[in-house]
Design a protein around this motif. Sequence first.
Motif, short mmCIF file in Angstrom:
data_model
loop_
_atom_site.label_atom_id
_atom_site.label_comp_id
_atom_site.label_asym_id
_atom_site.label_seq_id
_atom_site.Cartn_x
_atom_site.Cartn_y
_atom_site.Cartn_z
N ALA A 37 0.83 -1.21 0.00
CA ALA A 37 0.00 0.00 0.00
C ALA A 37 0.86 1.25 0.00
O ALA A 37 0.57 2.23 -0.70
N ALA A 38 1.93 1.22 0.78
CA ALA A 38 2.83 2.37 0.83
C ALA A 38 3.49 2.62 -0.52
O ALA A 38 3.61 3.77 -0.96
N CYS A 39 3.91 1.55 -1.20
CA CYS A 39 4.50 1.70 -2.54
C CYS A 39 3.53 2.37 -3.50
O CYS A 39 3.91 3.28 -4.24
N GLU A 40 2.29 1.92 -3.47
CA GLU A 40 1.28 2.47 -4.38
C GLU A 40 0.97 3.93 -4.06
O GLU A 40 0.92 4.79 -4.94
N LEU A 41 0.77 4.23 -2.78
CA LEU A 41 0.42 5.60 -2.39
C LEU A 41 1.56 6.57 -2.62
O LEU A 41 1.35 7.69 -3.10
N VAL A 42 2.77 6.16 -2.28
CA VAL A 42 3.92 7.03 -2.49
C VAL A 42 4.11 7.32 -3.97
O VAL A 42 4.44 8.45 -4.36
N TYR A 43 3.89 6.32 -4.82
CA TYR A 43 4.02 6.53 -6.25
C TYR A 43 2.96 7.50 -6.77
O TYR A 43 3.24 8.39 -7.57
N HIS A 44 1.73 7.35 -6.29
CA HIS A 44 0.63 8.16 -6.81
C HIS A 44 0.56 9.56 -6.23
O HIS A 44 0.14 10.50 -6.91
N GLN A 45 0.98 9.72 -4.96
CA GLN A 45 0.81 11.04 -4.34
C GLN A 45 2.06 11.57 -3.65
O GLN A 45 2.03 12.68 -3.11
N ALA A 96 5.60 13.05 0.87
CA ALA A 96 5.14 14.10 1.79
C ALA A 96 3.64 14.00 2.06
O ALA A 96 3.19 14.22 3.19
N ARG A 97 2.86 13.68 1.04
CA ARG A 97 1.40 13.65 1.19
C ARG A 97 0.88 12.34 1.74
O ARG A 97 -0.32 12.23 2.08
N THR A 98 1.73 11.34 1.84
CA THR A 98 1.29 10.02 2.30
C THR A 98 1.50 9.90 3.81
O THR A 98 2.61 10.09 4.30
N THR A 99 0.44 9.59 4.51
CA THR A 99 0.52 9.45 5.97
C THR A 99 0.42 7.98 6.35
O THR A 99 -0.02 7.13 5.56
N LEU A 100 0.81 7.69 7.58
CA LEU A 100 0.68 6.33 8.08
C LEU A 100 -0.79 5.91 8.12
O LEU A 100 -1.11 4.74 7.87
N ALA A 101 -1.68 6.85 8.40
CA ALA A 101 -3.11 6.54 8.41
C ALA A 101 -3.59 6.17 7.00
O ALA A 101 -4.39 5.24 6.84
N ASP A 102 -3.10 6.90 5.99
CA ASP A 102 -3.45 6.56 4.61
C ASP A 102 -3.02 5.13 4.29
O ASP A 102 -3.78 4.35 3.68
N ILE A 103 -1.80 4.82 4.67
CA ILE A 103 -1.24 3.50 4.37
C ILE A 103 -2.05 2.41 5.07
O ILE A 103 -2.38 1.38 4.49
#
Length: 203
Positions: free
Chosen positions: A19-27, A30-37
Amino acid sequence: MTDSERAVRPGKRERLVAAACELVYHQGVARTTLADIATAADVPVGNVYYYFKTKEDIIGAVVHAHAQRLTEAVDELERRHRAPKARLTALMHLLAERRDVIARYGCPYGTLCSELAKRAEGSDLLAAPLMRIPLDWAERQFRAMGRPDAHDLAVELVASYHGAATLSGTLGQPQIMAGQARRLERWIETLDPVGDAGSEPSH
């Protein structure tokens, strides 16, 4: 959820990293939080800290996952193609095939390295090894071709396709990435074992 689905579902740590790989790539980082992940991985936020104490820890895991994927990708090129020119050309084919996603989000490795390099102390310890994987691999291919300027050619190749990826992502034009990949293929084909060390693709 069935028993078979539970049996094949990845563990929490694996889901968090994916999930972190996908979110970091897309956003971006800086914009990716642990809660998002945690939400994307379907893991309670409180459980995240069992696996990763800080956001920096999970970003390190993202870099490691990308490094593993890159290594597996170039290893696969080694298995499929005997000649170094064929391996380099195959890499360009892969980049052309990913032109649409690159135009939307950029290169997953280049954008991550760029973002990490802008951060405070220690960022280069994460970013540099990831960028060195394709650079070192390309240098080995050029060296196997008998090129005395293998390092310079590898830098030129990696810089060229990362530059094209940046342009494609900034302008939202996948044809830039596809066109650059085709041009680099033609450039690779022109290189001979004792060619001109100053031969470089035009920008």
